[in-house]
Design a protein around this motif. Structure first.
Motif: not given
Length: 167
Positions: A83-87, A10-19
């Motif tokens: 998502y534009i994010a990082v793990e 499992e990976m947890r990512i954090v960032g911003v999203k768009m539909q």
């Protein structure tokens, strides 16, 4: 096409999203895909210009391989998000969201070139050339783009496609 197969927890990512656009009905149609191929680069540009990308990059830790573009719809195309994010394991900061990617087997393709054309070309080739003869099929997990450098004129990247052995 050169690729490698890996299994990842499992990976947890954090960032911003768009539909993302899906088209009509439950299936993603070609015109929606073409529109997304325009909207996603515009989203990257906006996130880079307004400072959100720097905020995302500040979340990188020892788990981070690079900045990620994550296309998450799996079984629910109605809620197709990019998502534009990082793990990361860091605590979420204001303005960012987390998303958990389940344990998955990935086919990983490396690429290099001018963005966004280079990555879009590889993604199309994976679907039209690699999948039909690979012995694999799409698994129920997001697609991941891993951006290894920040030079859009000579970007180094990986495309991670969720797979399972074909039945």
């Amino acid at each position: 096409m050169e690729y490698s197969i890996i299994k990842k927890e499992e990976m947890r990512i954090v960032g911003v999203k768009m539909q993302l656009k899906k088209g009509n009905g439950a299936q993603i149609n070609e015109s929606a895909m073409e529109e997304n191929f325009k909207n996603v680069p515009a989203f990257w540009q906006s996130v880079g210009q307004d400072g959100r990308l720097n905020k995302i990059i500040s979340m990188m830790d020892s788990k981070s391989n690079g900045v990620l573009g994550v296309s998450a719809c799996m079984t629910n195309v109605q809620n197709w998000m990019y998502y534009i994010a990082v793990e990361t394991d860091k605590e979420i900061i204001e303005g960012l969201e987390e998303y958990i990617i389940p344990p998955t087997t990935w086919a990983i393709f490396k690429g290099r070139g001018v963005m966004p054309t280079a990555i879009q070309d590889i993604e199309k080739r994976i679907i039209t050339e690699w999948f039909p003869t690979s012995g694999y099929e799409y698994a129920d997990a997001p697609d991941i783009e891993v951006y290894l450098n920040q030079d859009p004129t000579n970007s180094e990247f990986e495309v991670w496609i969720p797979v399972r052995e074909a039945k």
